[in-house]
Design a protein around this motif. Structure first.
Motif, PDB file in Angstrom:
ATOM      1  N   ILE A 169       0.862  -1.183   0.000  1.00  0.00           N
ATOM      2  CA  ILE A 169       0.000   0.000   0.000  1.00  0.00           C
ATOM      3  C   ILE A 169       0.895   1.228   0.000  1.00  0.00           C
ATOM      4  O   ILE A 169       1.659   1.445   0.942  1.00  0.00           O
ATOM      5  N   ASP A 170       0.823   2.010  -1.073  1.00  0.00           N
ATOM      6  CA  ASP A 170       1.725   3.159  -1.239  1.00  0.00           C
ATOM      7  C   ASP A 170       3.180   2.742  -1.032  1.00  0.00           C
ATOM      8  O   ASP A 170       3.990   3.473  -0.457  1.00  0.00           O
ATOM      9  N   GLY A 171       3.496   1.517  -1.480  1.00  0.00           N
ATOM     10  CA  GLY A 171       4.864   1.027  -1.408  1.00  0.00           C
ATOM     11  C   GLY A 171       5.253   0.390  -0.096  1.00  0.00           C
ATOM     12  O   GLY A 171       6.402  -0.024   0.065  1.00  0.00           O
ATOM     13  N   ILE A 172       4.322   0.272   0.851  1.00  0.00           N
ATOM     14  CA  ILE A 172       4.616  -0.304   2.165  1.00  0.00           C
ATOM     15  C   ILE A 172       4.153  -1.753   2.192  1.00  0.00           C
ATOM     16  O   ILE A 172       2.990  -2.044   1.912  1.00  0.00           O
ATOM     17  N   SER A 173       5.044  -2.658   2.532  1.00  0.00           N
ATOM     18  CA  SER A 173       4.682  -4.065   2.660  1.00  0.00           C
ATOM     19  C   SER A 173       3.877  -4.259   3.936  1.00  0.00           C
ATOM     20  O   SER A 173       4.367  -4.008   5.039  1.00  0.00           O
ATOM     21  N   LEU A 174       2.628  -4.713   3.784  1.00  0.00           N
ATOM     22  CA  LEU A 174       1.742  -4.889   4.927  1.00  0.00           C
ATOM     23  C   LEU A 174       1.058  -6.250   4.856  1.00  0.00           C
ATOM     24  O   LEU A 174       0.890  -6.823   3.781  1.00  0.00           O
ATOM     25  N   THR A 175       0.668  -6.739   6.024  1.00  0.00           N
ATOM     26  CA  THR A 175      -0.039  -8.013   6.119  1.00  0.00           C
ATOM     27  C   THR A 175      -1.534  -7.758   6.225  1.00  0.00           C
ATOM     28  O   THR A 175      -1.973  -6.928   7.030  1.00  0.00           O
ATOM     29  N   VAL A 176      -2.299  -8.456   5.416  1.00  0.00           N
ATOM     30  CA  VAL A 176      -3.758  -8.319   5.444  1.00  0.00           C
ATOM     31  C   VAL A 176      -4.278  -8.961   6.729  1.00  0.00           C
ATOM     32  O   VAL A 176      -4.056 -10.145   6.979  1.00  0.00           O
ATOM     33  N   SER A 177      -4.964  -8.176   7.541  1.00  0.00           N
ATOM     34  CA  SER A 177      -5.475  -8.688   8.818  1.00  0.00           C
ATOM     35  C   SER A 177      -6.891  -9.231   8.704  1.00  0.00           C
ATOM     36  O   SER A 177      -7.303 -10.078   9.497  1.00  0.00           O
ATOM     37  N   ASP A 178      -7.635  -8.755   7.705  1.00  0.00           N
ATOM     38  CA  ASP A 178      -9.015  -9.221   7.547  1.00  0.00           C
ATOM     39  C   ASP A 178      -9.492  -8.911   6.135  1.00  0.00           C
ATOM     40  O   ASP A 178      -9.007  -7.962   5.497  1.00  0.00           O
ATOM     41  N   VAL A 179     -10.427  -9.732   5.657  1.00  0.00           N
ATOM     42  CA  VAL A 179     -11.090  -9.484   4.374  1.00  0.00           C
ATOM     43  C   VAL A 179     -12.590  -9.508   4.654  1.00  0.00           C
ATOM     44  O   VAL A 179     -13.257 -10.527   4.485  1.00  0.00           O
ATOM     45  N   PRO A 180     -13.147  -8.381   5.125  1.00  0.00           N
ATOM     46  CA  PRO A 180     -14.537  -8.358   5.580  1.00  0.00           C
ATOM     47  C   PRO A 180     -15.572  -8.370   4.462  1.00  0.00           C
ATOM     48  O   PRO A 180     -16.754  -8.610   4.716  1.00  0.00           O
ATOM     49  N   ALA A 181     -15.148  -8.100   3.233  1.00  0.00           N
ATOM     50  CA  ALA A 181     -16.079  -8.076   2.105  1.00  0.00           C
ATOM     51  C   ALA A 181     -15.322  -8.422   0.832  1.00  0.00           C
ATOM     52  O   ALA A 181     -14.089  -8.400   0.799  1.00  0.00           O
ATOM     53  N   ALA A 182     -16.072  -8.737  -0.218  1.00  0.00           N
ATOM     54  CA  ALA A 182     -15.441  -9.132  -1.476  1.00  0.00           C
ATOM     55  C   ALA A 182     -14.651  -7.996  -2.105  1.00  0.00           C
ATOM     56  O   ALA A 182     -13.736  -8.241  -2.901  1.00  0.00           O
ATOM     57  N   ASP A 183     -15.001  -6.759  -1.756  1.00  0.00           N
ATOM     58  CA  ASP A 183     -14.324  -5.611  -2.358  1.00  0.00           C
ATOM     59  C   ASP A 183     -13.567  -4.776  -1.335  1.00  0.00           C
ATOM     60  O   ASP A 183     -13.302  -3.592  -1.560  1.00  0.00           O
ATOM     61  N   ALA A 184     -13.210  -5.370  -0.196  1.00  0.00           N
ATOM     62  CA  ALA A 184     -12.520  -4.599   0.839  1.00  0.00           C
ATOM     63  C   ALA A 184     -11.610  -5.500   1.663  1.00  0.00           C
ATOM     64  O   ALA A 184     -11.828  -6.709   1.764  1.00  0.00           O
ATOM     65  N   PHE A 185     -10.583  -4.887   2.241  1.00  0.00           N
ATOM     66  CA  PHE A 185      -9.692  -5.610   3.147  1.00  0.00           C
ATOM     67  C   PHE A 185      -9.172  -4.637   4.193  1.00  0.00           C
ATOM     68  O   PHE A 185      -9.302  -3.418   4.056  1.00  0.00           O
ATOM     69  N   GLU A 186      -8.601  -5.192   5.255  1.00  0.00           N
ATOM     70  CA  GLU A 186      -8.057  -4.376   6.337  1.00  0.00           C
ATOM     71  C   GLU A 186      -6.600  -4.727   6.594  1.00  0.00           C
ATOM     72  O   GLU A 186      -6.187  -5.876   6.423  1.00  0.00           O
ATOM     73  N   VAL A 187      -5.852  -3.720   7.011  1.00  0.00           N
ATOM     74  CA  VAL A 187      -4.487  -3.916   7.484  1.00  0.00           C
ATOM     75  C   VAL A 187      -4.348  -3.197   8.815  1.00  0.00           C
ATOM     76  O   VAL A 187      -5.044  -2.206   9.074  1.00  0.00           O
ATOM     77  N   CYS A 188      -3.475  -3.701   9.673  1.00  0.00           N
ATOM     78  CA  CYS A 188      -3.193  -3.046  10.945  1.00  0.00           C
ATOM     79  C   CYS A 188      -1.797  -2.441  10.881  1.00  0.00           C
ATOM     80  O   CYS A 188      -0.847  -3.098  10.443  1.00  0.00           O
ATOM     81  N   ILE A 189      -1.691  -1.199  11.318  1.00  0.00           N
ATOM     82  CA  ILE A 189      -0.447  -0.439  11.190  1.00  0.00           C
ATOM     83  C   ILE A 189       0.125  -0.161  12.575  1.00  0.00           C
ATOM     84  O   ILE A 189      -0.571   0.388  13.439  1.00  0.00           O
ATOM     85  N   ILE A 190       1.393  -0.516  12.789  1.00  0.00           N
ATOM     86  CA  ILE A 190       2.033  -0.207  14.065  1.00  0.00           C
ATOM     87  C   ILE A 190       2.390   1.281  14.104  1.00  0.00           C
ATOM     88  O   ILE A 190       2.502   1.927  13.053  1.00  0.00           O
ATOM     89  N   PRO A 191       2.563   1.857  15.302  1.00  0.00           N
ATOM     90  CA  PRO A 191       2.839   3.299  15.404  1.00  0.00           C
ATOM     91  C   PRO A 191       4.047   3.767  14.601  1.00  0.00           C
ATOM     92  O   PRO A 191       4.015   4.837  13.992  1.00  0.00           O
ATOM     93  N   THR A 192       5.126   2.974  14.579  1.00  0.00           N
ATOM     94  CA  THR A 192       6.326   3.388  13.840  1.00  0.00           C
ATOM     95  C   THR A 192       6.026   3.554  12.358  1.00  0.00           C
ATOM     96  O   THR A 192       6.419   4.551  11.735  1.00  0.00           O
ATOM     97  N   THR A 193       5.338   2.586  11.768  1.00  0.00           N
ATOM     98  CA  THR A 193       4.987   2.674  10.349  1.00  0.00           C
ATOM     99  C   THR A 193       4.054   3.853  10.099  1.00  0.00           C
ATOM    100  O   THR A 193       4.187   4.570   9.098  1.00  0.00           O
ATOM    101  N   TRP A 194       3.118   4.077  11.007  1.00  0.00           N
ATOM    102  CA  TRP A 194       2.171   5.187  10.862  1.00  0.00           C
ATOM    103  C   TRP A 194       2.898   6.531  10.856  1.00  0.00           C
ATOM    104  O   TRP A 194       2.580   7.422  10.071  1.00  0.00           O
ATOM    105  N   GLN A 195       3.894   6.660  11.714  1.00  0.00           N
ATOM    106  CA  GLN A 195       4.592   7.935  11.856  1.00  0.00           C
ATOM    107  C   GLN A 195       5.658   8.158  10.789  1.00  0.00           C
ATOM    108  O   GLN A 195       5.895   9.296  10.372  1.00  0.00           O
TER     109      GLN A 195
END
Length: 215
Positions: A141-167
């Motif tokens: 996502i925008d060049g950041i390697s992230l792990t998909v934490s959930d796929v709640p819908a066929a057209d959506a997914f979620e990722v969880c971001i740690i504070p360091t990556t967020w900042q």
């Protein structure tokens, strides 16, 4: 090739060009121990760009018309933060996952929520990207390697971001409604094509064989 581990957070200056291809100007601190050189590849917001000019305050890079069409680079405004990563060396650690820098398309941030110290970000995407996104799989996502934490819908997914990556990346400046660049797992796409070709492709690889092997 990249790993999706952002090395620097630069600042978007401008995009010069009319109609087709353009030149992007990025401000950033120099890589002191290993300076940039003309012609090398740098991922900017996950899009692999070729450096064409270097200054003490940053660099310029060519941007193809195709890149402008399938990324969020045209939507950037002066002063926006951008994620930067230089191309992977064969001797480097693969700390994220294999990222080609070839953005598939953009997704839309539809929700941002705090979960303790972390941030949960939900992204809506097109079917073309959604088919390759699985829970516990990798996505850039925008060049950041992230792990998909959930796929709640066929057209959506979620990722969880740690504070360091967020900042330390551009994600901290994102809001609901913003477009983000998406690159799905290239290995999944190759496997799909090989499986679809089957014996006629000369590989003997089939979906049944992949399932039997635990994929």
């Amino acid at each position: 090739m990249f790993t999706g581990l952002v090395q620097k957070k630069g600042v978007f200056v401008k995009l010069a060009g009319d109609g087709g291809a353009a030149v992007a100007e990025i401000a950033c601190e120099p890589w002191e121990d290993d300076p940039l050189v003309k012609g090398e590849s740098v991922a900017v917001q996950g899009a692999c760009l070729t450096v064409v000019g270097i200054s003490s305050g940053g660099f310029t890079a060519d941007v193809l018309e195709e890149t402008l069409a399938c990324t969020n680079l045209r939507r950037l405004r002066r002063g926006d933060p951008v994620n930067l990563e230089r191309a992977l060396r064969l001797s480097d650690r693969l700390g994220g996952h294999i990222v080609a820098g070839h953005v598939d398309g953009t997704g839309e941030i539809v929700a941002i929520a705090r979960r303790g110290r972390d941030y949960a970000v939900r992204i809506r995407c097109r079917p073309e990207e959604a088919r390759y996104i699985v829970r516990k799989g990798s996505v850039a996502i925008d060049g950041i390697s992230l792990t998909v934490s959930d796929v709640p819908a066929a057209d959506a997914f979620e990722v969880c971001i740690i504070p360091t990556t967020w900042q330390e990346t551009s994600l901290g400046a994102r809001s609901v409604g913003d477009a983000v660049n998406l690159e799905t797992d290239i290995l999944a796409r190759y496997l799909e094509k090989l499986a679809a070709g089957g014996p006629s492709a000369g590989s003997g690889l089939t979906l049944d064989k992949l399932l039997g092997a635990g994929f």
